[in-house]
Write an enzyme that holds these catalytic residues in place. Sequence first.
Site, PDB file in Angstrom:
ATOM      1  N   CYS A  95      38.631  44.855  34.181  1.00  0.00           N
ATOM      2  CA  CYS A  95      37.227  45.132  34.796  1.00  0.00           C
ATOM      3  C   CYS A  95      36.662  43.807  35.605  1.00  0.00           C
ATOM      4  O   CYS A  95      36.443  44.044  36.975  1.00  0.00           O
ATOM      5  CB  CYS A  95      36.295  45.308  33.626  1.00  0.00           C
ATOM      6  SG  CYS A  95      36.459  44.195  32.186  1.00  0.00           S
ATOM      7  N   TYR A  96      36.824  42.675  35.112  1.00  0.00           N
ATOM      8  CA  TYR A  96      36.212  41.388  35.873  1.00  0.00           C
ATOM      9  C   TYR A  96      37.167  41.152  37.305  1.00  0.00           C
ATOM     10  O   TYR A  96      36.444  40.974  38.361  1.00  0.00           O
ATOM     11  CB  TYR A  96      36.500  40.030  34.901  1.00  0.00           C
ATOM     12  CG  TYR A  96      35.248  39.844  34.231  1.00  0.00           C
ATOM     13  CD1 TYR A  96      33.888  39.758  34.388  1.00  0.00           C
ATOM     14  CD2 TYR A  96      35.590  39.533  32.760  1.00  0.00           C
ATOM     15  CE1 TYR A  96      33.034  39.512  33.534  1.00  0.00           C
ATOM     16  CE2 TYR A  96      34.371  39.228  31.839  1.00  0.00           C
ATOM     17  CZ  TYR A  96      33.379  39.446  32.337  1.00  0.00           C
ATOM     18  OH  TYR A  96      32.079  39.032  31.584  1.00  0.00           O
TER      19      TYR A  96
END
Lengths: 348, 348, 348, 348
Positions: A151-152
């Site tokens: 996600c990051y």
Amino acid sequence: MLLKACVIGANGYGGIELIRLLYSHPKVTIDVLVSHSTQGQAITAQYPQLQNIVELPLEKLDVNEILDRVDVVFFATPSGITKDIAPAFIEAGLPCIDLSGDFRLKDGDVYSEWYKNTPAQQQFLDRAVYGLAELYRGDIQQAAFIANPGCYPTAALLGIIPAIKLGVIDESRTIIIDGKTGVSGAGRKPALGTIFSEINENTKAYKVGTHQHIPEMEQVLSDINNQQVTILFNAHLVPMTRGILCSIYIPINDNLTDTNFTELYKETYRDDYFIRVRPEKTWPATKEVYGTNFCDIGVGFDQRTNTLTVVSVIDNLVKGAAGQAVQNLNLVNHWDEKLGLDTIPTYP
Amino acid sequence: MLLKACVIGANGYGGIELIRLLYSHPKVTIDVLVSHSTQGQAITAQYPQLQNIVELPLEKLDVNEILDRVDVVFFATPSGITKDIAPAFIEAGLPCIDLSGDFRLKDGDVYSEWYKNTPAQQQFLDRAVYGLAELYRGDIQQAAFIANPGCYPTAALLGIIPAIKLGVIDESRTIIIDGKTGVSGAGRKPALGTIFSEINENTKAYKVGTHQHIPEMEQVLSDINNQQVTILFNAHLVPMTRGILCSIYIPINDNLTDTNFTELYKETYRDDYFIRVRPEKTWPATKEVYGTNFCDIGVGFDQRTNTLTVVSVIDNLVKGAAGQAVQNLNLVNHWDEKLGLDTIPTYP
Amino acid sequence: MLLKACVIGANGYGGIELIRLLYSHPKVTIDVLVSHSTQGQAITAQYPQLQNIVELPLEKLDVNEILDRVDVVFFATPSGITKDIAPAFIEAGLPCIDLSGDFRLKDGDVYSEWYKNTPAQQQFLDRAVYGLAELYRGDIQQAAFIANPGCYPTAALLGIIPAIKLGVIDESRTIIIDGKTGVSGAGRKPALGTIFSEINENTKAYKVGTHQHIPEMEQVLSDINNQQVTILFNAHLVPMTRGILCSIYIPINDNLTDTNFTELYKETYRDDYFIRVRPEKTWPATKEVYGTNFCDIGVGFDQRTNTLTVVSVIDNLVKGAAGQAVQNLNLVNHWDEKLGLDTIPTYP
Amino acid sequence: MLLKACVIGANGYGGIELIRLLYSHPKVTIDVLVSHSTQGQAITAQYPQLQNIVELPLEKLDVNEILDRVDVVFFATPSGITKDIAPAFIEAGLPCIDLSGDFRLKDGDVYSEWYKNTPAQQQFLDRAVYGLAELYRGDIQQAAFIANPGCYPTAALLGIIPAIKLGVIDESRTIIIDGKTGVSGAGRKPALGTIFSEINENTKAYKVGTHQHIPEMEQVLSDINNQQVTILFNAHLVPMTRGILCSIYIPINDNLTDTNFTELYKETYRDDYFIRVRPEKTWPATKEVYGTNFCDIGVGFDQRTNTLTVVSVIDNLVKGAAGQAVQNLNLVNHWDEKLGLDTIPTYP
């Protein structure tokens, strides 16, 4: 005829989001749900909101049966699981999309160092294609096994890629990424650190300098121009359920101070539907991509310090997980990239 | 050919939710957006999340032009507006769906008393059909002008209707409705009472005994068996954006203590896709209908006090506003009631 | 000389709140902290916010040592613990204040039925004084062993007591209590039902008709006029950390419709500093008592249904737990009831 | 005898927090409350939680009367007000503590550039002492007119000051400050950007590169070693009411990679009660200073990039506003710095 899908790890937040998106996909049916921890239950026992909509059982993992019954497998399992269970599906030739971190790092030693775990076998690491469509669309279209990005990394990479491609970065200074995330990224397993009373009305830093997404970002950034990129990334937890906002500080070469970076970013993402570069001097908010596969980006140059501020936002469960997985499914099948993902953010 | 829609009051939360739902509707296009307060701007100036998706201007109200350009009008305006502007459209024969409270009460005097305002003309009140499909589906299918129900009345009525129909209520005692709502129902206009610092980590009662939705509920409940029903309703604000939960206390006749009310409720709503009665001893949560048109209902009988507890939940902006409006649009056009509304709640 | 206090269960939310309040109490020192689950750690390992302020170890339970070292014991343990460990302290004559539910119900059979557990021995149930100062102040001042009231009962009882005392209730109808609570009441132990992603932007009912606080309320209400009172109570979880709001519906006798109930309530609580009856037609919010020992009450009569609506709010961890315990400590010691509790709510 | 205090701007969040803190201060009484927008009302009309505690009227500003009635004036007004109204009090010799931004910048031109407003007269800018006790304690003790620091500068400066004093910064790279704030810093005036539905479940950047706190930080940092310091600061809004967390990225000279920065920070703040440096590898959360005057700091060195990460947290309304003002009042009066501020954070 519809493509039959299996979701392994259906009981987690990545799993339930896959179910939501695949249900609205015009070319897919959900045929098998697998859960280790809740096998034998109906999915509606865990998620009553599926009543009358998706009433499947949560089954235990049975590779042969899955090979018989479906056309594609999504792994929405925690890290450390797929490295052991995915190979059987890959070897049998079933298309696989892995949402965990097990096949993202090409170098097993780096995995060991940051994940504190034994890596997957090298032959399977070699076969996995990193599923960031905006960078590797062509490869994904030829792939049968996708390592879906973290996600990051999704939010951060999409904010940095244009600057790397453009060659504007002052390499004597460090790219700094300050990430803020909602809590759903921590998953559904109860823990002191994620109970409401500890998170609500609270903001904190965590895994400072040690987050396992650091080598993933560096691997991809270094691959663009085949030149080692080192970054500083820190993660923060903010009191919301969904959403990631990355504030990215990119040092810029002295001679580029008159550049219109917003235009350059727009040009870079001209053909990428899910990347929306905002007009100059405006900045995206996480809620403006809520529930969708968009990554919205704002760009501003700070003349005082020769630094480019890039703010990129995603819904961590969609573009940061299940949505990007569906986008990759579309590419693998040579369908329109937007199928099942062409929706407006829920707001407010 | 697609049906062309106009949204008046597009800048508010009811308006933006209509845009979200209509965008995903397979038989509708959004052609005209009207806003009094922000006319002349692009909708993306107010809602940047629409960038690249819906890039229409916010226009000023021009009745003739709208009559020329569209096939249906939604009014997502505050109370007190449509009573004056809707008649021109109605008389011209354009199908109209009004989300405000102006045409719900059949008796203008009651409107005056509770809304503290002049009512609409009686002839238009007479023409309006109350758009609660689960009670008035047949009438709606024949209608050209719909008064879309209020948010609290939708949740409360759907929880009480079966008990009234079944004739099980002890009329010597009062039906009590304890409503809890998220803040989006208060709209987008800034006010001290809705700023984040005043609402977050806070719960409060408001409009105790004076809420304008009381006569709306009583009108509908009294209509079912043509017998006057008086209720006690209190409203509460809880710190969330979307969602209404009504806890309803229905006094039951002494001789019915062995009744399986859950089964009776299920039977009543057998043919209503959007009403989901939960299994015995389970209770719905607002997030389990988030972003969808469902009304989920839990039912439990308290032997100690001969009282039926009904808990009903909706998303106030969907089943309580824009979603119910789309459901009514589908009925008016004799389409499948689920068109554009067949989605899974976003969770978590 | 300062009174030396021991907190058993110091690691929970009731425990940490006792530490906060006792630290500011001018006549008390905190000498011993006991924790079963985290014994051996420093309290600052669990609550770093105590660094440099309260740096005590979390000790294991040692009755004799505690008897030697302190003057009063607070039990901030979960239900089911103190019934076994408190007797040793009581028999040794050490003043004890129990925040759990183990000694509130006088009838062991009722405890068994609602708590699904073996009750405390009758002799100790008999010795416990129910610590609701506004009703039993005189008894508390003579007591050595206090059963501190539950959070919901505190808010609900304080809202109903005046009506019972005044004899205005129509007994043919039921008193209904609709309780809304923040999540901290569920304690610090991680569970699926309390993680942030499940609670945030969500409201739900729980333990409908089965909450263990029901018999506690009925016992106290029945004691006032020595006449059996039966209530209907339902609990709801709202997305905030602290605070309870009880909406109470009290049926009123027909001949009392001109009564000024606000004035009667004010009169009843004339000498109770911590009870604040709000001016007519105004209603309290939970945040308006945040962090304090106040119970704020709004009262309104509904002429249409002959029902009194009472809204009462407390901070569940203060007046509903640790603050009320300190109030009781003050009474037991014949100190000013406000000592250590004379603060303004933190707002916003 | 108690010191008599006046709060100007009592109706705002800075004002109400001053009232909360001063009420618990053993050497102060609150005698006069002034509000421009709500003059004539009781303070309890705006803040009912003060009922029975502080029942003062909100008065209009009358300089002579205030000079007659009080011993100290706090200005909790928005920026742009005190520059015009404070001089009368200063010239009359009354001690003044200004919480606004009007007297923080010594250079009127810089004020004009960043605040887009006419600055205060230079003679009064010259008389103001910047009220950051940990840097200017001696000066404050001699002062009669204090410019209380801004909220972001307080958190950021306290995180950077030790590094500047120690001379460890690599000046060829930029100090980057990524600030995250709760919403209460935006004040109590309703605006679209702060209503609950827009903020809840949302995180966004704002005033990127243009925040008026930038020159304030640079002025102070440049003053330490009398050497120009340029910083990059970006502000972010997170969905909570109180709290600021600054993530600070300090480039470190190459030859200092073995330094124990945590110990150096601890040593720097050895005598500062309100600054708590956390143990190595632990990081503070905003809730751990909630309602208190603490600034908690975590420090970690990133060997990979020669960068020091400092995370500092404050309650923006306490150490970032009213608490720091009380701390300054204590210093001006040569009282114990902790008077009225010696409390434990409210948690959870």
